[in-house]
Design an enzyme around this catalytic site. Structure first.
Site, short mmCIF file in Angstrom:
data_model
loop_
_atom_site.label_atom_id
_atom_site.label_comp_id
_atom_site.label_asym_id
_atom_site.label_seq_id
_atom_site.Cartn_x
_atom_site.Cartn_y
_atom_site.Cartn_z
NE ARG A 170 -0.93 10.70 9.99
CZ ARG A 170 -1.33 9.47 10.19
NH1 ARG A 170 -1.01 9.30 11.50
NH2 ARG A 170 -1.47 8.76 9.64
CD GLN A 172 -6.02 4.08 -3.14
OE1 GLN A 172 -5.00 4.32 -2.85
NE2 GLN A 172 -7.26 3.82 -2.36
CE1 TYR A 217 37.35 18.99 -14.28
CE2 TYR A 217 37.96 20.15 -16.28
CZ TYR A 217 37.21 19.23 -15.58
OH TYR A 217 36.03 18.65 -16.30
CG ASN A 223 -3.39 -3.66 11.89
OD1 ASN A 223 -2.94 -4.55 11.63
ND2 ASN A 223 -3.99 -2.89 11.20
N GLY A 258 -1.18 6.62 -0.69
CA GLY A 258 -1.45 7.61 0.31
C GLY A 258 -0.44 8.89 0.09
CG LEU A 273 -1.83 -1.14 1.48
CD1 LEU A 273 -2.66 -0.94 2.45
CD2 LEU A 273 -2.62 -1.45 0.13
CE LYS A 332 33.45 15.65 -17.34
NZ LYS A 332 33.00 16.48 -18.50
C1 UD1 Z 1 -2.88 1.92 9.06
C2 UD1 Z 1 -4.10 0.71 9.77
C3 UD1 Z 1 -3.99 0.76 11.20
C4 UD1 Z 1 -2.66 0.27 11.46
C5 UD1 Z 1 -1.56 1.23 10.88
C6 UD1 Z 1 -0.08 0.57 11.15
C7 UD1 Z 1 -6.07 1.02 8.18
C8 UD1 Z 1 -7.40 1.65 8.02
N1 UD1 Z 1 -5.36 1.37 9.38
O1 UD1 Z 1 -3.49 3.20 9.63
O2 UD1 Z 1 -4.90 -0.23 11.72
O3 UD1 Z 1 -2.20 0.23 12.83
O4 UD1 Z 1 -1.73 1.30 9.61
O5 UD1 Z 1 0.95 1.51 10.61
O6 UD1 Z 1 -5.54 0.37 7.45
N2 UD1 Z 1 -2.88 3.93 1.58
C9 UD1 Z 1 -3.14 3.83 0.10
N3 UD1 Z 1 -4.32 4.27 -0.34
C10 UD1 Z 1 -5.04 4.85 0.66
C11 UD1 Z 1 -4.91 5.15 1.96
C12 UD1 Z 1 -3.79 4.56 2.28
O7 UD1 Z 1 -2.44 3.30 -0.70
O8 UD1 Z 1 -6.15 5.38 0.18
C13 UD1 Z 1 -1.46 3.46 2.00
C14 UD1 Z 1 -0.54 4.73 2.46
O9 UD1 Z 1 0.20 5.42 1.37
C15 UD1 Z 1 0.25 3.85 3.49
C16 UD1 Z 1 -0.50 2.57 4.15
O10 UD1 Z 1 -1.71 2.62 3.24
O11 UD1 Z 1 1.44 3.57 2.82
C17 UD1 Z 1 -1.27 2.97 5.31
O12 UD1 Z 1 -1.91 4.05 5.14
P1 UD1 Z 1 -1.81 5.07 6.59
O13 UD1 Z 1 -3.02 6.30 6.13
O14 UD1 Z 1 -0.79 5.43 6.86
O15 UD1 Z 1 -2.64 4.30 7.45
P2 UD1 Z 1 -2.66 4.36 9.15
O16 UD1 Z 1 -3.39 5.50 9.59
O17 UD1 Z 1 -1.30 4.56 9.55
CA CA Z 2 0.58 4.79 8.70
#
Ligand code: UD1
Ligand code: CA
Length: 457
Positions: free
Chosen positions: A17, A76, A370, A173, A13, A10, A355
């Protein structure tokens, strides 16, 4: 590697933050983008044609990292949550069947052994889903693991959606899951957005699969350090430090001396041979390889450098994208860059820049010079202050210097230029034309001494 495992990373996002214009997963720790670490792990678990990165925010840049690593991507378009992210891959993934592993792209410390352990647990228990959990002293922000009194997992509840009582749960988690692919695709459309964030939470698949009669298990890890997720730059720096400490420790255990190890910066893929010594504040980055018995002095920077054995690099020198053969000496204060190549035993001294230049066996350029776009033979002496004038304002030109030539101090070599083997260039010359083998070229006004010129006292 497990043949029937598919891994989805994943990485779609934005990472709000991070307060960055760049997607979070492209930020670097331990010398690699966060998503590259996840891909490295995935490739230890599944074959490359079953590894996919979900791209969304800055999709092209993230996809470029994925394809450079030889893995696929899932687009996505809108970031509607972690569940939606996997859903976007339905067409590509549903036919693959088998086991579906999902990794958070922002948790770069996970070890492949741990993911394999998760897959093993999932298989041995015949579960529909399994995930990695750990106890944290400060679980703020993480999804909490809710269990039955008998210990069975009931659900994952996101921080934002948790009741005050659930917020006290310290088991979280970690963001690593293993699903029965068939069950996952059968039920994934049951995900709803009725939560405070209005997102499709992947974590809701736990409750969905349980109510469909599947077993859900958790692999609880005692050492939570490999599960650290990165959400802001403070966490990024903390993970970077852990990775670099690990790398340095591993190198030391493998026989490399590192002086003041807390000060050096060494990327994950760097290799250093036995009995080499790295001085304080050295930086070895990218795909740098250092041979055995080398001495790399304090504050040297080596970027994608290939260094042979018994090479000595004196302090404050930089070598980037260049090759240095065995027994060469460099520095202090030297700069070797863009495909430069020092052959065995070549010596480069202080304030010398190379270089795109090849310096032959045993050749020397010891002070202020050089040398650009040049091929220099063996046993050549380049005097102090020599400059190859390789640029005419429009184009770069080549300089060739034959074996055993002697270039006197403060020579200006105007390229394109050829200096034959064994030729001598008189100190202070401006050389504009070919110098044949074994000749002496003098390119300057003859000295005139005016007797009695000074005024009498
Ligand atoms: C997520 C978990 C949480 C866990 C935590 C651990 C969910 C709902 N929650 O929360 O339970 O404790 O990770 O680190 O999954 N991403 C996408 N597409 C989206 C949203 C997110 O690809 O639409 C990717 C982000 O780029 C990231 C990952 O998913 O790499 C996690 O997303 P993030 O928003 O950081 O989730 P957390 O709030 O940390
Ligand atoms: Ca995260």
């Amino acid at each position: 590697m497990i043949q029937d495992v598919t891994v989805v990373i994943l990485a779609g996002g934005q990472g709000t933050r991070m307060k960055s214009r760049m997607a979070k997963v492209l930020h670097r720790a331990g010398g690699k983008a966060l998503v590259e670490h996840a891909i490295d792990t995935a490739l230890e678990v599944a074959p490359a044609n079953r590894v996919f990165v979900v791209v969304g925010h800055q999709a092209d840049a993230v996809r470029a990292v994925a394809s450079a690593a030889g893995v696929g991507s899932i687009h996505q378009k809108e970031q509607l949550g972690t569940g939606h992210a996997v859903m976007c891959g339905e067409d590509q993934l549903i036919g693959l069947g088998g086991t579906l592993v999902v990794l958070n792209g922002d948790c770069p410390m996970i070890r492949p052994e741990t993911v394999r352990q998760l897959v093993d647990l999932y298989r041995e228990t015949g579960s529909g889903a399994a995930m990695i959990t750990t106890d944290l002293d400060d679980p703020t922000g993480y999804g909490r693991i809710i269990r039955e009194p008998n210990g069975d997992v009931l659900a994952i509840v996101e921080h934002k959606a948790a009741t005050p009582e659930q917020l006290h749960v310290r088991e979280i988690n970690a963001g690593f899951y293993c699903f029965n692919a068939a069950a996952f695709w059968k039920h994934v459309h049951e995900l709803r957005t009725d939560n405070p964030a209005g997102e499709y939470y992947l974590t809701d698949m736990v409750a969905i699969l349980l109510s469909a009669g599947h077993r859900v298990t958790a692999l609880k890890i005692a050492d939570s350090s490999e599960l650290l997720g990165i959400n802001n730059r403070v966490e990024l720096a903390a993970v970077d430090k852990i990775m670099r400490d690990r790398k340095v420790r591993q190198l030391m255990l493998d026989g490399v001396t590192i002086e003041r190890p807390e000060t050096v910066t060494i990327d994950k893929d760097v290799q250093v041979g036995q009995d080499s010594i790295l001085g304080p504040f050295t930086q070895l980055t990218g795909k740098t390889i250092v041979g055995e018995n080398c001495k790399i002095g304090a504050s040297c920077v080596l970027e994608n450098a290939v260094i042979g054995d018994e090479v000595e690099i004196f302090p404050f020198s930089m070598v980037s994208a260049s090759t240095v053969e065995s027994k060469a000496h460099i520095g202090p204060f030297a700069r070797i860059r863009m495909g430069a190549h020092l052959e065995e035993g070549a010596h480069i001294g202080n304030f010398v820049e190379l270089k795109k230049t090849k310096l032959g066996r045993g050749s020397k350029s010891m002070h202020f010079a050089y040398l650009g776009d040049s091929t220099i033979g063996s046993k050549v002496n380049i005097g102090a202050g020599t400059i190859t004038c390789n640029y005419d304002g429009k184009k770069k030109h080549q300089t060739h210097i034959g074996d055993g030539a002697f270039v006197g101090s403060n020579s200006t070599l105007v390229a394109p230029l050829e200096i034959g083997a064994g030729a001598y260039i008189a100190a202070g010359s401006a050389i504009t034309h070919k110098v044949p083998e074994k000749t002496l070229a003098i390119g300057r006004a003859r000295q005139v001494v005016k007797e009695g010129w000074a005024p009498k006292e």
